[in-house]
Structure formats: structure tokens, C-alpha cells
Scaffold this active site. Structure first.
Site, PDB file in Angstrom:
ATOM      1  N   CYS A  17       0.835  -1.218   0.050  1.00 42.87           N
ATOM      2  CA  CYS A  17       0.165  -0.103  -0.134  1.00 42.87           C
ATOM      3  C   CYS A  17       0.895   1.219   0.135  1.00 42.87           C
ATOM      4  CB  CYS A  17      -0.939  -0.104   1.162  1.00 42.87           C
ATOM      5  SG  CYS A  17      -2.462   1.116   0.890  1.00 42.87           S
ATOM      6  N   HIS A  38      -3.647  -5.662   1.030  1.00 39.83           N
ATOM      7  CA  HIS A  38      -3.521  -5.946   2.429  1.00 39.83           C
ATOM      8  C   HIS A  38      -3.880  -7.225   2.703  1.00 39.83           C
ATOM      9  CE1 HIS A  38      -2.407  -2.007   3.778  1.00 39.83           C
ATOM     10  NE2 HIS A  38      -3.207  -1.313   3.089  1.00 39.83           N
TER      11      HIS A  38
END
Length: 507
Positions: free
Chosen positions: A330, A443
Site C-alpha cells: 500500500c 493488504h
């Protein structure tokens, strides 16, 4: 009518979240439909529901313990700090706006209706709702606008158990002091006290418990031992950043960024035999390792500036020269690129910053936040060193403000095939030509058993080590840990009295 139980603490990090999870599991084991609830949560670790809505990670963990799917009703207000004075406010899973602490304090009374509606919905669907407070109920400067501690208990007519942490010392004073600062009607709502994180001989503690009961005129309902349970924690004020696995053939270093988020991404790695996982904290060096991971963050530009200030970037470049694996998740993926642009100054006062330049991408921070549960497939044309990862199916979730664009000939890492249950075809991530550097927005990717096994074996092969044949199923592992947690707490607390207390408050 629905039974209720509220867990409040004398301070932050006394163990409220885990105890709520324990109660959820115990009630589930006893045959009840149970749900967790926390009206307002402040955390950088969050979770995306099936509908693509964002809630606190703790409530998702507690829902798992209760055996139900996480829902935005369980955490209607989530505050994600982006600086010392500003937070992103998320209402019912969606971004509302960035706001200062002073502005939010004035705004809180407007949220009461929303909080009550979500609690009432959970109460209508369950036999028991276990409510978690935040920080301490004795923050007397915040009392008039409280929506998360005694204000919440009064709104729902819930009995309260007060938790004190004995591990840090001063537990008797913290409990007595908390009760002293409460109003009489608030004190009357506290139906018992729990001592948490106890180590040692309980016989030595018993005289102190009796004296405490005489002083506060409340019963100590249990002493919970310091528990060696491995369950997702919520915020960054945790011991995990300072733990060191001393043994392992493979060493993985995770950079502990100032605004690190979703550090639970890496917990599955710590459960693999032969893995030495550690966090690189402020003032520490990366040192010798096999894999460097740059995690997610709530402030990508600010944390990239900090990374450069602490000269961690120089060490990452050195790791690259040595042929080590470098992974970005991310915000960490965004940092690996050529440039990060924030034209609207959404995350910081800096409109553009040079990235680490290890991947040929650029990122633009945007107002619209991507929050999705995803399914993806690792691409089949990865560099040869990563060939064992080709075509592996993975699941996870996205939480990001920026959008990244591949420049030049850099190849995507995966193809997202589903977002929130709907079919899509979207490229994700990027990978270097030699396969030693890659980034992704996914994630939870290390919770995928096949993916993590093959990735670790790739690293092992690069060191001339034999492959591992099997690793733990992380979902099954967590289920066992929830049962272990419930067993410890059930044996430590007078549960018969807890049930009696809840019955007295039945509406």
C-alpha cells in the site's frame, strides 16, 4: 430484550479489546448470538467489510471471535490520525472529512443519533451486545460530550466492568482514582472490577484485592493472567514493535513508520518456523536481513520524509545493491515509486515528493478513498525468480487514497478479479525486472497460505536453504487462539456473576 455488557478501562492499552473478544467467544460458546460494539474508535489499523466499508480492526477481530461477519454497525465512528492534530473521520465505514481534535469535540453531539441507531440495530439482531469503551471514563475534561464511555453506558443502560492493568504497576491507585473522578451515578453503574495481565503468585495479591474492595466498595470479579495469545492487536502502542525473534534462517525487517497502518499484515509471517521477524524502529538500523518490507501508512508523504530523514532510504538502496528482496504494501508500495504527488494537499502540505525510485511508477493522492475486499491472481509472467508465485489466487483488501500508474515497461504484480464480490479486471502493483522488488495494494496478502509458503521458499532458495513443505493455516490458527483466550478468561472471571449482572440490566 437484549443483554448488554460494557468493558471500560482505567487507561488505554489495559486490555479492553481482548477482553471484549473473550466475552464474545464465551457467550458464543454458551449458545448466544453475540456482537461487539464500539461507538468511537481511534486507530490506524482498520478492516474492510464485505460491503467495502471501513471499521476498526479490533471490532473485526471481536466479530471473528463471536463467529459473525464484521459490520459497520459495530464501529460507526472511526478516527484515523494523519498528524498530531488532525484525523480522518470515517462515519459508518465511509470517509466524512479530515478534522482537528477541537472541531471533532464540538461535532460529537451530532453523532449521538447515528450511534444509537447502530447499537439498536445490533441489539435487534443479537441476544447479547458487548460494548467496548475507549481510553478511560475519568477524562473529566471530555465528560460533557462523551459518546464512548459513560455516555455510551447511560445511553444503552449497560452495566460496566472496569479493567485495570497490573503489569505496568499502580493498578490499585488507577482503579480507585478512576472511581473517585466519576460522578455518583457513573460509579453506581460500575458493577465490578477486573485485574488484567497478572503475573506471579495470586496468593500474594489476594490481601491487596480485599483492601481494594473495602476502599472502592466494588467486587473484584476476577484476575486475568498475562496471556500468551496471538490475536490481532489494534493500535501501534504495542509490544510487537520491540519483540525480537532470536532464531530463524530467514530474517525479515519491517520498517516501523511513524504512521504505520495495518501492521497486522505481517503477523502471519511471525508464525512461520524459521522466520525471524523484527520491526525497525526510529533510531535503529535495518542491518543484515533477507527481506525488507515497507508497510502501509496513513501519511505516505510524511512517512517517506521521515524515512529519508532517518537515512533509512540509504540502507534500502544498499539492500537493493546486495540483491535482497524489498516489498512495499500500500503506502510502502507508493514509496517505492519515482514520485508521489498530492496536488490537493490531502495528506500533507507537500504537493510532490521524490520516491525511492525502485519501481517505475508514479502515484497521485486523490480525494476518493478506495476501500474494497478483493480477490486477485498473481500474474503468470513474473520474472523467473518469482515463478512459483505465478497464477496463485489470493484474497485481501484495499485501503488507499492514491492511485498508482505504471511508467515504461514495469510489469504489474497481480490482476484483481473481484472487488466487493463484483467481477473486475484491474492490474495491481508493480515488479522490478529481476523480481527482487515488488509492491502491491493488497493488504492481507501474507494471510494466503499458498502465496506466503511459496514466497518464503523463494527467499530460502536464494540462500541455498531447503524449502518448507507446509505452513500453518492462519484462519484455523486464529480460531484456536480465540478458544484459548476464552478458556483463560472463563477460568479467571466469575462468569456466573457476570450473567447475573447483565440480567439485572435487562430492559
Amino acid at each position: 430484550m437484549t443483554l448488554k455488557l460494557m468493558v471500560q478501562g482505567t487507561a488505554s492499552s489495559v486490555g479492553k479489546s481482548l477482553l471484549v473478544a473473550a466475552f464474545c467467544r464465551i457467550f458464543k460458546q454458551d449458545g448466544y448470538r453475540v456482537a461487539p460494539f464500539k461507538s468511537q474508535n481511534m486507530a490506524l489499523n482498520s478492516y474492510i467489510t464485505d460491503e467495502g466499508l471501513e471499521i476498526g480492526r479490533a471490532q473485526a477481530m471481536q466479530a471473528e471471535a463471536a463467529g459473525i461477519k464484521p459490520s459497520y454497525h459495530m464501529n460507526p465512528i472511526l478516527l484515523k490520525p494523519s498528524s498530531d492534530r488532525m484525523s480522518q473521520v470515517i462515519l459508518r465505514g465511509k470517509v466524512y472529512k479530515n478534522i482537528s481534535a477541537a472541531e471533532y469535540h464540538q461535532f460529537k453531539p451530532e453523532l449521538l443519533k447515528l450511534i444509537k441507531e447502530d447499537f439498536d440495530f445490533l441489539a435487534s439482531q443479537n441476544d447479547i451486545v458487548v460494548i467496548e469503551g475507549a481510553g478511560s471514563p475519568a477524562e473529566i475534561n471530555l465528560r460533557d460530550r462523551d459518546v464512548v464511555n459513560m455516555g455510551m453506558a447511560e445511553m444503552t443502560n449497560a452495566p460496566v466492568l472496569l479493567v485495570g492493568d497490573i503489569d505496568k504497576g499502580g493498578v490499585f491507585a488507577s482503579i480507585a482514582g478512576t472511581l473517585l473522578l466519576l460522578k455518583e451515578n457513573e460509579r453506581n453503574r460500575i458493577e465490578g472490577v477486573l485485574i488484567n495481565k497478572f503475573r506471579g503468585d495470586i496468593e500474594i495479591l489476594k490481601p491487596g484485592l480485599k483492601m481494594l474492595e473495602d476502599i472502592i466498595h466494588k467486587k473484584v470479579l476476577g484476575v486475568v493472567p498475562y496471556m500468551d495469545v496471538h490475536i490481532d492487536e489494534e493500535d501501534g502502542s504495542t509490544e510487537r514493535f520491540y519483540r525480537r525473534n532470536t532464531e530463524g534462517d530467514i530474517e525479515i525487517a519491517v520498517i516501523n513508520l511513524p504512521h504505520i497502518s495495518n501492521f497486522t499484515d505481517f503477523e502471519p509471517l511471525a508464525k512461520i518456523p524459521g522466520i525471524k521477524l523484527r520491526y525497525v524502529n526510529k533510531g535503529e538500523r535495518i542491518g543484515d536481513c533477507d527481506v525488507v518490507i515497507i508497510p502501509g501508512t496513513k501519511n505516505t508523504i510524511g512517512d517517506l520524509q521521515a524515512l529519508k530523514e532517518y537515512r533509512i532510504d540509504k540502507e534500502i538502496f544498499e539492500m537493493r545493491k546486495k540483491g535482497k528482496f524489498i516489498v512495499g504494501i500500500c503506502g510502502g508500495y507508493q514509496m517505492l515509486g519515482k514520485v508521489i504527488k498530492d496536488p490537493g494537499r490531502i495528506e500533507s502540505t507537500t504537493s510532490e515528493i521524490e520516491g525511492l525510485g525502485l519501481l517505475d511508477i508514479e502515484t497521485v493522492i486523490e480525494n476518493e478513498k478506495t476501500t474494497t475486499q478483493i480477490k486477485a491472481v498473481i500474474r503468470n509472467n513474473l520474472p523467473s525468480i518469482l515463478s512459483p508465485l505465478r497464477n496463485i489466487a489470493v484474497e485481501g483488501y484495499e485501503i488507499h487514497m492514491g492511485q498508482s500508474r505504471i511508467l515504461g515497461d514495469c510489469q504489474p504484480f497481480s490482476v484483481i478479479t473481484h472487488r466487493n464480490g463484483e467481477k473486475v479486471e484491474v492490474y495491481d502493483g508493480c515488479i522490478s525486472d529481476d523480481g527482487k522488488v515488488f509492491g502491491t495494494y493488497i493488504h492481507g496478502i501474507f494471510e494466503n497460505r499458498e502465496f506466503v509458503r511459496e514466497f518464503i521458499n523463494i527467499v530460502r532458495k536464494s540462500k541455498g536453504l531447503s524449502p518448507i513443505e507446509e505452513i500453518i493455516d492462519y484462519k484455523e490458527f486464529k480460531e484456536r487462539e480465540y478458544d484459548k483466550l476464552a478458556d483463560i478468561v472463563r477460568k479467571s472471571i466469575d462468569m456466573k456473576e457476570v450473567y447475573k449482572i447483565m440480567e439485572r440490566y435487562r430492559d
